[in-house]
Design a protein around this motif. Sequence first.
Motif, PDB file in Angstrom:
ATOM      1  N   LYS A 305      49.171  34.577  46.139  1.00  0.00           N
ATOM      2  CA  LYS A 305      48.012  34.991  45.351  1.00  0.00           C
ATOM      3  C   LYS A 305      47.713  36.469  45.597  1.00  0.00           C
ATOM      4  O   LYS A 305      47.720  36.925  46.736  1.00  0.00           O
ATOM      5  N   THR A 307      45.030  39.753  44.813  1.00  0.00           N
ATOM      6  CA  THR A 307      43.711  40.191  44.363  1.00  0.00           C
ATOM      7  C   THR A 307      43.887  41.314  43.338  1.00  0.00           C
ATOM      8  O   THR A 307      44.954  41.947  43.272  1.00  0.00           O
ATOM      9  N   GLU A 310      45.069  44.370  45.096  1.00  0.00           N
ATOM     10  CA  GLU A 310      46.490  44.347  45.483  1.00  0.00           C
ATOM     11  C   GLU A 310      47.387  44.599  44.278  1.00  0.00           C
ATOM     12  O   GLU A 310      48.406  45.295  44.391  1.00  0.00           O
TER      13      GLU A 310
END
Length: 350
Positions: A305, A307, A310
């Motif tokens: 996952k 963000t 990121e």
Amino acid sequence: MAEGYTVPRMKLGSQGLEVSAQGLGCMGLSAYYGAPTPETNAVALIRHAVNAGVTFLDTSDIYGNGTNELLLGKAFKDGLREKVELATKFGITNLSVHGDVKFSLRGDPEHVRSACEASLKRLGVTCIDLYYQHRTDINVPIEVTMGELKKLVEEGKIKYIGLSEASALTIRRAHAVHPITAMQIEWSLWSRDVEEEIIPTCRELGIGIVAYSPLGRGFLASGPKLVDNLDQDDYRKTLPRFQQENLDHNKIIYENVQAMATKKSCTPAQLALAWVHHRGDDVCPIPGTSKIENLNQNIGALSVKLTPEEIAELEAFARPDLVKGDRYHDNNTATYRHAETPPLSSWKEA
């Protein structure tokens, strides 16, 4: 990371096709990336992929001059065909990748039909789930090519129609004849030119996006050492981005990806692939590999996952102005993406 993980399903396009959210590009098992994978190993890999939930398999009649389709045909025995979504392509003939890429393109109705019949035979199937025009034939109006593909749909020989590396205008013209289900494009952290026009066009028309080479042909997985380990006849050794003067610069991109991957406890390949997965629920990447270990790692990317911060950081690592070297050789790049077909009014069948 892949152990016990279920590969999710997704709708590809708006015509009803459902596929695994990650596919398998089968080209490298037979052609262009060095010596072909031994048949026993290749069949085992394909079967492992399907059993692991990667059921969307991608090939073409030009991969190994038909040998890749024959390989899939052998893997399909014993009931595997019913478990997969099969995509193949037509339209490139006489492909040579030694030095500068040279090829011929055909999109005339006679070739569309004969190529489909030949693929059905090699694959040992009665219907192809997704049939792509591999590249745009600039001598044949796209409406003419699509007209024959529409007939193949009506005859039950193919279920859905796709395009590969077509321009936005070609996509629109094709879609007006028969709905396009999927558009296959090169899309990765370091190949993002499709974001300006192609992706918005597909999304406007409800066309699914299939991202090939999502790991930058292996560079985003291994970095510069990839080139050192390639076979002498590996096509990638000829590509501009893999030439030493560009490689010395591009390695910085890989090193930044590697550093973030270390922080996130995943591999650089998983991080780069996760970025593609985060591009939208209409995007299906189709990384290729010849190793079961790598395939398992690729599946693991689905659970990485990212963000928004990121994602922005990753994209800053590989801004277009920071990537050195073209995707393909200069003399054929336009043919791969920006070419247009003549208007339908110009077409006179022989």
